[in-house]
Motif scaffolding. Sequence first.
Motif, PDB file in Angstrom:
ATOM      1  N   SER A 126       0.833  -1.208   0.000  1.00  0.00           N
ATOM      2  CA  SER A 126       0.000   0.000   0.000  1.00  0.00           C
ATOM      3  C   SER A 126       0.869   1.260   0.000  1.00  0.00           C
ATOM      4  O   SER A 126       0.451   2.319  -0.457  1.00  0.00           O
ATOM      5  N   GLN A 127       2.096   1.126   0.481  1.00  0.00           N
ATOM      6  CA  GLN A 127       2.988   2.299   0.513  1.00  0.00           C
ATOM      7  C   GLN A 127       3.231   2.856  -0.898  1.00  0.00           C
ATOM      8  O   GLN A 127       3.252   4.065  -1.100  1.00  0.00           O
ATOM      9  N   ASP A 128       3.384   1.961  -1.860  1.00  0.00           N
ATOM     10  CA  ASP A 128       3.584   2.351  -3.260  1.00  0.00           C
ATOM     11  C   ASP A 128       2.377   3.176  -3.738  1.00  0.00           C
ATOM     12  O   ASP A 128       2.522   4.239  -4.365  1.00  0.00           O
ATOM     13  N   LEU A 129       1.184   2.708  -3.405  1.00  0.00           N
ATOM     14  CA  LEU A 129      -0.037   3.362  -3.875  1.00  0.00           C
ATOM     15  C   LEU A 129      -0.273   4.675  -3.138  1.00  0.00           C
ATOM     16  O   LEU A 129      -0.759   5.654  -3.711  1.00  0.00           O
ATOM     17  N   LEU A 130       0.124   4.693  -1.859  1.00  0.00           N
ATOM     18  CA  LEU A 130      -0.024   5.923  -1.071  1.00  0.00           C
ATOM     19  C   LEU A 130       0.829   7.050  -1.649  1.00  0.00           C
ATOM     20  O   LEU A 130       0.339   8.168  -1.864  1.00  0.00           O
ATOM     21  N   THR A 131       2.091   6.747  -1.910  1.00  0.00           N
ATOM     22  CA  THR A 131       2.980   7.818  -2.380  1.00  0.00           C
ATOM     23  C   THR A 131       2.535   8.312  -3.752  1.00  0.00           C
ATOM     24  O   THR A 131       2.597   9.507  -4.036  1.00  0.00           O
ATOM     25  N   LYS A 132       2.028   7.410  -4.585  1.00  0.00           N
ATOM     26  CA  LYS A 132       1.563   7.844  -5.909  1.00  0.00           C
ATOM     27  C   LYS A 132       0.309   8.710  -5.776  1.00  0.00           C
ATOM     28  O   LYS A 132       0.145   9.708  -6.482  1.00  0.00           O
ATOM     29  N   THR A 133      -0.555   8.341  -4.843  1.00  0.00           N
ATOM     30  CA  THR A 133      -1.795   9.119  -4.677  1.00  0.00           C
ATOM     31  C   THR A 133      -1.490  10.517  -4.124  1.00  0.00           C
ATOM     32  O   THR A 133      -2.125  11.497  -4.528  1.00  0.00           O
ATOM     33  N   PHE A 134      -0.523  10.594  -3.220  1.00  0.00           N
ATOM     34  CA  PHE A 134      -0.140  11.926  -2.730  1.00  0.00           C
ATOM     35  C   PHE A 134       0.299  12.801  -3.895  1.00  0.00           C
ATOM     36  O   PHE A 134      -0.056  13.976  -3.979  1.00  0.00           O
TER      37      PHE A 134
END
Length: 440
Positions: A126-134
Amino acid sequence: MQIKQKIPQVLDLEPYISERAKLWKSSQIRSFFPLEHTPGVVSLLAGKPNPATFPFEAITLSVKSPIPDQAVYDIRIDGQDLDRALQYGITGGLPDFVKWLEEFQSLVHGNDKATENWQVVVGNGSQDLLTKTFQILVNEGDAILVETPAFPCAEGYFNLLPTKEDAAILADHLRDVLEAWPQTHPGRKKPVVLYTVPIAGNPTGSTIDEQRKAEVLRLAKEHDFIILEDDAYAYLYYGDSPKPRSYFSMEAEINGEVGRVVRFDSFSKILSSGMRLGFLTAPKRICDLVVLNTANVNLQCSSTTQMLSLKLLSSWGHKGLVAHCDRVAAFYKAKRDMFEKAAQRHLKGVATWTTPVAGMFLYIELAPLSDGTKLDSYALITERAFKGGVLCVPGAAFMPRGMKSSFVRASFSLADEAVADEAFRRLRIVIDEARAESSL
Ligand code: PMP
């Protein structure tokens, strides 16, 4: 959970997309990948290596059944499935894996994909998706709302973004913070997103109830921000009262609209953290941008771990995954009970904590000295405790802008009774030393 009857309004997300993300261009090769599946088309498109050259004949998994008794059985991956597991695949995830996850989200949260315009995208945790969403939702200089203390990886990421000093505190006074914004931050745009870990907040272990979630959802609509629901510990809930519904599930009912909640799930705590699998459940526009970014940055998440998970989950069924998660939660509940007892044995009088109802952390506050002075846990943990043979995380690691903290995060995921007992015995010795020295 039942699909909701009333069809909500779908929020237009265009005004929320960052200037940066609007400039992203699609990958000329990867954007054609889905077309390869068009019936009748002969594809000479991708530079996919020929799987005949790969040295794998089959993958056999030995897995546990969640129902009824963890019996072990084998799953064999070969033929076309093996080729797909070893090959480049669609950027947002293997289509049948994504479909399985979308059905799971509908079942667990009661959200209808067809009327509510959301999708699932798979990522490297989820960290990958979090940073992209930010990157998609936050412009340079934008203010964001985070809980204090906050998960340090998220905090670390904010430090990379050139946001200003506006990490506000998500507390009961979130409304006050937002209403006072024009006075406290004259001329500054209101916060654009709230990043929150609603179940078993890391490090606090605290879980937000539905009433508070409803209030936060109303505030999101009123003050026009997006909620980033990082629910990495969603399936480690073991409280006595029913698990609070997710923001994703409640949004339509509370606000009569959908699109303000972007949800992050992780397989790290329930299947494996090493497989690096997480999934985003978000409005189509955001999913499209995450996929576009992935296609240019790291191509996709591993096809191999997606296929392993798909095979496992298909053999379990959606209800099997729920049953497995219940088993995992019960495991952590027993660990919490054991760990808390060890803490009570050794830390009485020098520390306090709130009993967590989810997750794997005890967030311990060092008691103030007799004159009321708070002990700073940083040096105590990083120097004294390490020398004394015990490692924990000092609360300062979770605080924005170098704020001090008298808290200590202790993880009970791996500790057995002997380890817990010894760890708290050692911690007590160093706390006593620090208290004695500070009182001189
Ligand atoms: N969010 C929170 C709150 C976490 O604690 C973690 C990992 N500990 C993550 C996200 C990252 O999870 P993943 O392994 O899925 O990247």
